[in-house]
Design an enzyme around this catalytic site. Structure first.
Site, PDB file in Angstrom:
ATOM      1  N   CYS A 218      -7.592  -5.743 -10.205  1.00  0.00           N
ATOM      2  CA  CYS A 218      -7.685  -4.550 -11.050  1.00  0.00           C
ATOM      3  C   CYS A 218      -7.751  -3.683  -9.959  1.00  0.00           C
ATOM      4  CB  CYS A 218      -8.895  -4.056 -12.077  1.00  0.00           C
ATOM      5  SG  CYS A 218      -8.702  -3.204 -13.233  1.00  0.00           S
TER       6      CYS A 218
ATOM      7  N   CYS B 212       0.444  -1.155  -0.378  1.00  0.00           N
ATOM      8  CA  CYS B 212      -0.027  -0.009  -0.133  1.00  0.00           C
ATOM      9  C   CYS B 212       1.429   1.972   0.217  1.00  0.00           C
ATOM     10  CB  CYS B 212      -0.637   0.005   0.504  1.00  0.00           C
ATOM     11  SG  CYS B 212      -1.951   1.438   1.197  1.00  0.00           S
TER      12      CYS B 212
ATOM     13  N   CYS C 211      -7.646  -1.383   1.472  1.00  0.00           N
ATOM     14  CA  CYS C 211      -6.579  -1.842   2.348  1.00  0.00           C
ATOM     15  C   CYS C 211      -6.471  -1.856   3.453  1.00  0.00           C
ATOM     16  CB  CYS C 211      -5.049  -0.583   2.316  1.00  0.00           C
ATOM     17  SG  CYS C 211      -3.832  -1.426   3.225  1.00  0.00           S
TER      18      CYS C 211
END
Length: 165
Positions: free
Chosen positions: A152, A80, A128
């Site tokens: 995606c 992330c 996340c």
């Protein structure tokens, strides 16, 4: 006679229940979720680039084929961009042709899911699990020989850490 039938058909169709009349489901904008990494909007804005902020915090989408990570073939971990939580491994990345980095599997427990209705029908949104940052969406049109999933993901929502580090 034909005009009367058309008029009656229009009245019947206009009375049909459409999705616009359905009660909206609660989404992540209306419920508070406590994330392990939680910051104010001002703190996120100061830490992230403009594009990272709009994608991760405002659920925007980067333009297709613009991510530096799209053609990355190195072995490593995609994390992330907001909190460095490991999200995807390079061995699960595949070329989908969509213009965004695509993976057939996430690192279990580090990616959370929600439903978004922003374009008029439900899609599975990914974010996340540590900071709540928007990553992208998951679809059921990935490689059939593995999971069948296509995660995606906006490349700007990711940083890449090579295995050599």
């Amino acid at each position: 006679m034909g005009k009367n039938l058309l008029f009656i058909a229009l009245i019947i169709l206009s009375g049909c229940k459409g999705i616009s009349q359905e009660e909206k489901k609660e989404d992540k904008d209306t419920k508070e979720i406590a994330y392990a990494v939680s910051k104010t909007d001002a703190e996120w804005r100061a830490e992230l680039t403009d594009m990272e902020y709009y994608v991760l915090r405002k659920a925007a989408t980067e333009n297709a084929f613009t991510s530096d990570l799209l053609d990355n073939k190195e072995k490593g971990t995609y994390v992330c961009a907001a909190c460095a939580t490991p999200l995807f491994r390079s061995e699960n990345k595949f070329k989908s042709g969509t213009g965004w980095p695509s993976f057939d599997k996430e690192i279990e427990g580090n990616v959370a899911y929600d439903v978004d209705y922003k374009i008029g029908y439900p899609r599975t949104e990914e974010h996340c699990a540590t900071c709540g940052g928007h990553l992208g969406h998951v679809f059921n049109d990935g490689p059939r020989e593995t999971t069948g999933k296509r995660h995606c993901i906006n490349g700007v929502a990711l940083d890449f850490i090579p295995d050599s580090k």
